[in-house]
Design a protein around this motif. Structure first.
Motif, PDB file in Angstrom:
ATOM      1  N   MET A 189       0.844  -1.183   0.000  1.00 14.62           N
ATOM      2  CA  MET A 189       0.000   0.000   0.000  1.00 14.62           C
ATOM      3  C   MET A 189       0.888   1.244   0.000  1.00 14.62           C
ATOM      4  O   MET A 189       1.822   1.346   0.776  1.00 14.62           O
ATOM      5  CB  MET A 189      -0.912  -0.020   1.225  1.00 14.62           C
ATOM      6  N   GLN A 190       0.559   2.158  -0.874  1.00 15.84           N
ATOM      7  CA  GLN A 190       1.341   3.383  -0.982  1.00 15.84           C
ATOM      8  C   GLN A 190       0.832   4.418   0.020  1.00 15.84           C
ATOM      9  O   GLN A 190      -0.359   4.647   0.134  1.00 15.84           O
ATOM     10  CB  GLN A 190       1.236   3.941  -2.391  1.00 15.84           C
ATOM     11  N   ARG A 191       1.743   5.012   0.724  1.00 13.52           N
ATOM     12  CA  ARG A 191       1.385   6.022   1.712  1.00 13.52           C
ATOM     13  C   ARG A 191       1.355   7.388   1.047  1.00 13.52           C
ATOM     14  O   ARG A 191       2.271   7.757   0.323  1.00 13.52           O
ATOM     15  CB  ARG A 191       2.396   5.998   2.852  1.00 13.52           C
ATOM     16  N   LEU A 192       0.297   8.127   1.277  1.00 13.40           N
ATOM     17  CA  LEU A 192       0.164   9.462   0.700  1.00 13.40           C
ATOM     18  C   LEU A 192       0.737  10.484   1.668  1.00 13.40           C
ATOM     19  O   LEU A 192       0.412  10.494   2.842  1.00 13.40           O
ATOM     20  CB  LEU A 192      -1.301   9.784   0.423  1.00 13.40           C
ATOM     21  N   THR A 193       1.610  11.321   1.157  1.00  8.99           N
ATOM     22  CA  THR A 193       2.186  12.379   1.977  1.00  8.99           C
ATOM     23  C   THR A 193       2.143  13.685   1.210  1.00  8.99           C
ATOM     24  O   THR A 193       2.049  13.707  -0.012  1.00  8.99           O
ATOM     25  CB  THR A 193       3.651  12.075   2.340  1.00  8.99           C
ATOM     26  N   GLY A 194       2.220  14.780   1.919  1.00  3.74           N
ATOM     27  CA  GLY A 194       2.252  16.091   1.282  1.00  3.74           C
ATOM     28  C   GLY A 194       0.892  16.546   0.815  1.00  3.74           C
ATOM     29  O   GLY A 194      -0.152  16.108   1.306  1.00  3.74           O
ATOM     30  N   SER A 195       0.909  17.409  -0.182  1.00  3.66           N
ATOM     31  CA  SER A 195      -0.349  17.987  -0.676  1.00  3.66           C
ATOM     32  C   SER A 195      -1.033  17.047  -1.656  1.00  3.66           C
ATOM     33  O   SER A 195      -0.483  16.028  -2.076  1.00  3.66           O
ATOM     34  CB  SER A 195      -0.076  19.322  -1.354  1.00  3.66           C
ATOM     35  N   ASN A 196      -2.202  17.415  -2.043  1.00  3.83           N
ATOM     36  CA  ASN A 196      -2.968  16.641  -3.014  1.00  3.83           C
ATOM     37  C   ASN A 196      -2.830  17.221  -4.415  1.00  3.83           C
ATOM     38  O   ASN A 196      -3.722  17.066  -5.242  1.00  3.83           O
ATOM     39  CB  ASN A 196      -4.442  16.622  -2.617  1.00  3.83           C
ATOM     40  N   ALA A 197      -1.719  17.875  -4.707  1.00 13.56           N
ATOM     41  CA  ALA A 197      -1.543  18.552  -5.991  1.00 13.56           C
ATOM     42  C   ALA A 197      -1.667  17.569  -7.158  1.00 13.56           C
ATOM     43  O   ALA A 197      -2.290  17.887  -8.174  1.00 13.56           O
ATOM     44  CB  ALA A 197      -0.201  19.266  -6.033  1.00 13.56           C
ATOM     45  N   TYR A 198      -1.081  16.391  -7.033  1.00 14.67           N
ATOM     46  CA  TYR A 198      -1.141  15.392  -8.111  1.00 14.67           C
ATOM     47  C   TYR A 198      -2.590  14.982  -8.373  1.00 14.67           C
ATOM     48  O   TYR A 198      -3.038  14.939  -9.511  1.00 14.67           O
ATOM     49  CB  TYR A 198      -0.293  14.179  -7.746  1.00 14.67           C
ATOM     50  N   ALA A 224      -8.852  17.326 -12.584  1.00 14.05           N
ATOM     51  CA  ALA A 224      -9.356  18.642 -12.990  1.00 14.05           C
ATOM     52  C   ALA A 224     -10.119  19.309 -11.848  1.00 14.05           C
ATOM     53  O   ALA A 224     -11.120  19.989 -12.053  1.00 14.05           O
ATOM     54  CB  ALA A 224     -10.213  18.534 -14.246  1.00 14.05           C
ATOM     55  N   TYR A 225      -9.623  19.099 -10.628  1.00 13.84           N
ATOM     56  CA  TYR A 225     -10.272  19.674  -9.462  1.00 13.84           C
ATOM     57  C   TYR A 225     -10.311  21.196  -9.530  1.00 13.84           C
ATOM     58  O   TYR A 225     -11.265  21.811  -9.077  1.00 13.84           O
ATOM     59  CB  TYR A 225      -9.553  19.231  -8.188  1.00 13.84           C
ATOM     60  N   ASN A 226      -9.287  21.806 -10.112  1.00 14.90           N
ATOM     61  CA  ASN A 226      -9.231  23.258 -10.191  1.00 14.90           C
ATOM     62  C   ASN A 226     -10.432  23.818 -10.946  1.00 14.90           C
ATOM     63  O   ASN A 226     -11.030  24.807 -10.522  1.00 14.90           O
ATOM     64  CB  ASN A 226      -7.931  23.690 -10.869  1.00 14.90           C
ATOM     65  N   ARG A 227     -10.806  23.187 -12.056  1.00 18.21           N
ATOM     66  CA  ARG A 227     -11.965  23.655 -12.830  1.00 18.21           C
ATOM     67  C   ARG A 227     -13.240  23.544 -12.007  1.00 18.21           C
ATOM     68  O   ARG A 227     -14.099  24.417 -12.043  1.00 18.21           O
ATOM     69  CB  ARG A 227     -12.097  22.867 -14.123  1.00 18.21           C
TER      70      ARG A 227
END
Length: 76
Positions: free
Chosen positions: A1-10, A16-19
């Motif tokens: 399982m990959q651990r998520l770190t930092g921001s959710n920028a990726y 297309a969350y910005n739109r």
């Protein structure tokens, strides 16, 4: 399982969350300024009413924008 770190920028970039965020912000501004509902019953009339609200909001935003001039720096 990959651990998520930092921001959710990726994630934001790939989905297309910005739109989505910009659209949500725009609708929030329209609802705050003109109320949260449309008054007309006919669908085509509601589309016209919504477009009129957005046009009015754009004009108010444009009227509130400062006019800026570029001033050259340095000697001639």
């Amino acid at each position: 399982m990959q651990r998520l770190t930092g921001s959710n920028a990726y994630w934001k970039w790939n989905t297309a969350y910005n739109r989505h965020s910009v659209a949500e912000t725009a609708m929030y501004r329209v609802k705050q300024q003109f109320g949260g509902h449309l008054t007309l019953r006919d669908y085509d009339a509601q589309v016209g009413e919504a477009m009129t609200m957005i046009l009015a909001l754009n004009k108010m935003t444009c009227a509130g924008m400062p006019e800026s001039l570029r001033i050259a720096c340095g000697s001639q």
